[in-house]
Design a protein around this motif. Structure first.
Motif, PDB file in Angstrom:
ATOM      1  N   ILE A  82      30.301  53.005  53.242  1.00 62.17           N
ATOM      2  CA  ILE A  82      30.477  53.567  52.152  1.00 62.17           C
ATOM      3  C   ILE A  82      29.247  53.592  50.918  1.00 62.17           C
ATOM      4  N   MET A  83      28.843  52.340  51.148  1.00 65.66           N
ATOM      5  CA  MET A  83      27.586  52.315  50.205  1.00 65.66           C
ATOM      6  C   MET A  83      26.394  52.927  50.657  1.00 65.66           C
ATOM      7  N   ARG A  84      26.238  53.097  51.949  1.00 67.95           N
ATOM      8  CA  ARG A  84      24.952  53.770  52.282  1.00 67.95           C
ATOM      9  C   ARG A  84      25.192  55.244  52.229  1.00 67.95           C
ATOM     10  N   GLU A  85      26.215  55.592  52.623  1.00 67.15           N
ATOM     11  CA  GLU A  85      26.404  57.396  52.292  1.00 67.15           C
ATOM     12  C   GLU A  85      26.666  57.821  50.976  1.00 67.15           C
ATOM     13  N   TRP A  86      27.305  56.940  50.169  1.00 61.63           N
ATOM     14  CA  TRP A  86      27.827  57.417  49.134  1.00 61.63           C
ATOM     15  C   TRP A  86      26.661  57.447  47.981  1.00 61.63           C
ATOM     16  N   GLU A  87      25.968  56.312  47.703  1.00 66.24           N
ATOM     17  CA  GLU A  87      25.072  55.961  46.867  1.00 66.24           C
ATOM     18  C   GLU A  87      25.167  56.186  45.431  1.00 66.24           C
ATOM     19  N   PRO A  88      26.328  55.528  45.116  1.00 66.59           N
ATOM     20  CA  PRO A  88      26.961  55.628  43.619  1.00 66.59           C
ATOM     21  C   PRO A  88      26.012  54.504  42.811  1.00 66.59           C
ATOM     22  N   ASP A  89      26.101  54.637  41.670  1.00 62.92           N
ATOM     23  CA  ASP A  89      25.663  53.479  40.590  1.00 62.92           C
ATOM     24  C   ASP A  89      26.615  52.625  40.503  1.00 62.92           C
ATOM     25  N   VAL A  90      26.418  51.366  39.940  1.00 66.65           N
ATOM     26  CA  VAL A  90      27.230  50.486  39.927  1.00 66.65           C
ATOM     27  C   VAL A  90      28.730  50.594  39.269  1.00 66.65           C
ATOM     28  N   ALA A  91      28.505  51.276  37.669  1.00 66.16           N
ATOM     29  CA  ALA A  91      29.811  51.823  37.156  1.00 66.16           C
ATOM     30  C   ALA A  91      30.456  52.736  37.917  1.00 66.16           C
ATOM     31  N   ASP A  92      30.110  53.516  38.918  1.00 59.01           N
ATOM     32  CA  ASP A  92      30.735  54.514  39.625  1.00 59.01           C
ATOM     33  C   ASP A  92      31.763  53.702  40.734  1.00 59.01           C
ATOM     34  N   ILE A  93      30.823  52.645  41.047  1.00 55.54           N
ATOM     35  CA  ILE A  93      31.911  51.900  41.954  1.00 55.54           C
ATOM     36  C   ILE A  93      33.040  51.045  41.698  1.00 55.54           C
ATOM     37  N   LEU A  94      32.703  50.396  40.315  1.00 52.97           N
ATOM     38  CA  LEU A  94      33.541  49.895  39.566  1.00 52.97           C
ATOM     39  C   LEU A  94      35.097  50.840  39.247  1.00 52.97           C
ATOM     40  N   VAL A  95      34.630  52.234  39.129  1.00 59.18           N
ATOM     41  CA  VAL A  95      35.857  52.816  38.661  1.00 59.18           C
ATOM     42  C   VAL A  95      36.721  53.238  40.132  1.00 59.18           C
ATOM     43  N   ASN A  96      35.827  53.402  41.356  1.00 57.48           N
ATOM     44  CA  ASN A  96      36.485  53.805  42.467  1.00 57.48           C
ATOM     45  C   ASN A  96      37.155  52.642  43.127  1.00 57.48           C
ATOM     46  N   LEU A  97      36.748  51.491  42.890  1.00 63.45           N
ATOM     47  CA  LEU A  97      37.169  50.332  43.584  1.00 63.45           C
ATOM     48  C   LEU A  97      38.117  49.391  42.491  1.00 63.45           C
ATOM     49  N   GLN A  98      38.393  49.830  41.455  1.00 62.25           N
ATOM     50  CA  GLN A  98      39.291  49.102  40.455  1.00 62.25           C
ATOM     51  C   GLN A  98      40.400  48.480  40.702  1.00 62.25           C
ATOM     52  N   GLU A  99      41.178  49.183  41.590  1.00 68.25           N
ATOM     53  CA  GLU A  99      42.517  48.538  42.026  1.00 68.25           C
ATOM     54  C   GLU A  99      42.243  47.087  42.855  1.00 68.25           C
ATOM     55  N   TYR A 100      41.008  47.127  43.459  1.00 72.41           N
ATOM     56  CA  TYR A 100      40.896  46.027  44.586  1.00 72.41           C
ATOM     57  C   TYR A 100      39.800  45.053  44.196  1.00 72.41           C
ATOM     58  N   LEU A 101      39.316  45.143  42.778  1.00 71.60           N
ATOM     59  CA  LEU A 101      38.288  44.035  42.166  1.00 71.60           C
ATOM     60  C   LEU A 101      39.106  43.057  41.722  1.00 71.60           C
ATOM     61  N   THR A 102      38.443  41.938  41.779  1.00 74.78           N
ATOM     62  CA  THR A 102      38.637  40.526  41.046  1.00 74.78           C
ATOM     63  C   THR A 102      37.923  40.492  39.804  1.00 74.78           C
ATOM     64  N   ILE A 103      38.535  40.783  38.482  1.00 73.81           N
ATOM     65  CA  ILE A 103      37.666  40.695  37.360  1.00 73.81           C
ATOM     66  C   ILE A 103      37.624  39.229  36.661  1.00 73.81           C
ATOM     67  N   GLU A 104      36.690  38.717  36.509  1.00 69.91           N
ATOM     68  CA  GLU A 104      36.469  37.284  35.999  1.00 69.91           C
ATOM     69  C   GLU A 104      36.025  37.537  34.493  1.00 69.91           C
ATOM     70  N   ALA A 105      37.168  38.234  33.757  1.00 64.66           N
ATOM     71  CA  ALA A 105      37.034  38.388  32.361  1.00 64.66           C
ATOM     72  C   ALA A 105      38.373  38.685  31.730  1.00 64.66           C
ATOM     73  N   ARG A 106      38.678  38.495  30.681  1.00 65.61           N
ATOM     74  CA  ARG A 106      40.113  38.796  30.123  1.00 65.61           C
ATOM     75  C   ARG A 106      39.825  40.146  29.549  1.00 65.61           C
ATOM     76  N   LEU A 107      40.653  40.967  30.055  1.00 69.88           N
ATOM     77  CA  LEU A 107      40.444  42.371  29.289  1.00 69.88           C
ATOM     78  C   LEU A 107      41.360  42.634  28.127  1.00 69.88           C
ATOM     79  N   PRO A 108      41.197  43.429  27.249  1.00 75.24           N
ATOM     80  CA  PRO A 108      42.001  43.968  26.432  1.00 75.24           C
ATOM     81  C   PRO A 108      43.299  44.536  26.784  1.00 75.24           C
ATOM     82  N   ASP A 109      44.339  44.366  26.091  1.00 75.59           N
ATOM     83  CA  ASP A 109      45.666  44.894  26.579  1.00 75.59           C
ATOM     84  C   ASP A 109      45.654  46.418  26.251  1.00 75.59           C
ATOM     85  N   GLY A 110      46.409  47.223  27.019  1.00 71.50           N
ATOM     86  CA  GLY A 110      46.510  48.563  26.677  1.00 71.50           C
ATOM     87  C   GLY A 110      45.445  49.364  27.164  1.00 71.50           C
ATOM     88  N   VAL A 111      44.402  48.910  27.780  1.00 69.58           N
ATOM     89  CA  VAL A 111      43.240  49.616  27.976  1.00 69.58           C
ATOM     90  C   VAL A 111      43.300  49.671  29.711  1.00 69.58           C
TER      91      VAL A 111
END
Length: 339
Positions: free
Chosen positions: A180-209
């Motif tokens: 995926i990384m070799r063929e897609w060549e996205p920037d990191v923001a794009d990766i976060l958006v596309n993998l957000q369901e599977y990422l572990t976030i080490e931060a407390r995000l605001p409610d309702g976002v």
């Protein structure tokens, strides 16, 4: 009695899906898998080897993926049916897992043809080279990212099934991560958006976002006061905390650093902000910017244009159509996404 029979059918459906997901064909069967697996195994002809491809991969197509084999824990990542929901690039698409057991359907599972249910809550990027056998084309239902419905599933069997499907998607992503990384060549923001369901976030995000980039941009880090204290305080307006999201495989760490605004131009219809976020960033680092309310920490507007120089840390952000009242009650919130 009817309820008991229904529950037995439900458990049998779950067992069939477990076999489809994690039991290998006979020619791939190992003694270690036989020892661990509680089920019987499908005959090898259940997994036809003949390839059935079409000229181009398109949205709405259902494919059977290539079996990815055993992982380091002796779990078998089997062939699966997936629905193409979006084209990311020529070599990577976004897909939703498909299951074939109506009894196991839950909110977010959408019937697309016969007994085919697309898990529109469970999508992920996948390399087209791993799509082995074209099955059919269907109409793509609405994409569902909200998985909160899983808190009120009909039964414990449905809860186990949904966890299994999320696990299967994660396994498919991890087994094909390098491709995926070799063929897609996205920037990191794009990766976060596309993998957000599977990422572990080490931060407390605001409610309702719901958007991961918005949430990370608005998050108030534990080190924000230190970041501000470390900044040059000669000009209060020129200093602001900037959140930096560091991606390490499937885990995201958030840190707040002092950023400086060195350019500010407001011509009424367009607000242009420029500055610097000192630090070391990966070549594929990117910035996300919003205009937020100072009191409520809610988003007023998203930037129309964002540019970030990963080598120098310089940025340029453009906001359009901000009213004077919006400018008075708001400030920029900047997020740098890097490795």
């Amino acid at each position: 009695m009817a309820n008991r029979l229904d529950y037995i059918e439900l458990k049998l459906a779950y067992q069939r899906m477990c076999q489809l997901r994690y039991c290998p064909p006979l020619e791939e069967l190992t003694e270690e898998h036989k020892r661990r697996c509680p089920f019987d195994h499908f005959p090898s002809e259940f997994f036809p080897r003949a390839k059935n491809r079409v000229e181009a991969v398109e949205i709405g197509q259902i494919w059977r993926t290539e079996a990815l084999g055993y992982d380091e824990d002796c779990n078998y990542v089997n062939a699966a049916l997936v629905l193409v929901t979006n084209i990311i690039s020529d070599d990577v698409v976004r897909v939703a897992l498909v299951h074939t057991e109506p009894e196991l359907a839950t909110p977010g599972d959408v019937n697309v043809h016969g007994c085919f249910f697309a898990e529109m809550w469970n999508t992920f990027p996948f390399p087209t080279a791993r799509l082995e056998h074209f099955v059919m084309k269907v109409k793509v239902p609405e994409l569902r990212r909200d998985v909160s419905a899983s808190r009120s599933l009909p039964s414990p069997v449905h809860e186990h099934f949904r966890r299994m499907e999320a696990d299967m998607a994660t396994r498919l992503v991890m087994k094909t991560w390098d491709e995926i990384m070799r063929e897609w060549e996205p920037d990191v923001a794009d990766i976060l958006v596309n993998l957000q369901e599977y990422l572990t976030i080490e931060a407390r995000l605001p409610d309702g976002v719901s958007d991961i980039l918005d949430g990370l941009a608005l998050a108030i880090g534990m080190d924000e006061p230190l970041a501000m204290a470390a900044a040059e305080r000669e000009d209060e307006v020129a200093v602001l905390p900037v959140n930096v999201a560091y991606l390490s495989r499937m885990r995201v760490y958030l840190k707040t650093v002092p950023g400086r605004i060195t350019f500010w131009r407001d011509n009424g219809g367009e607000l242009v902000i420029g500055g610097e976020v000192p630090g070391e960033y990966s070549d594929d680092a990117a910035m996300h910017a919003v205009w937020k309310d100072k009191e409520s920490n809610s988003i007023i507007a998203h930037a129309r244009f964002v540019q970030f120089d990963s080598k120098l840390g310089f940025f340029r952000v453009v906001f359009s159509d901000l009213m004077d009242s919006d400018k008075a009650r708001g400030i920029p919130a900047l997020l740098v996404c890097t490795r």
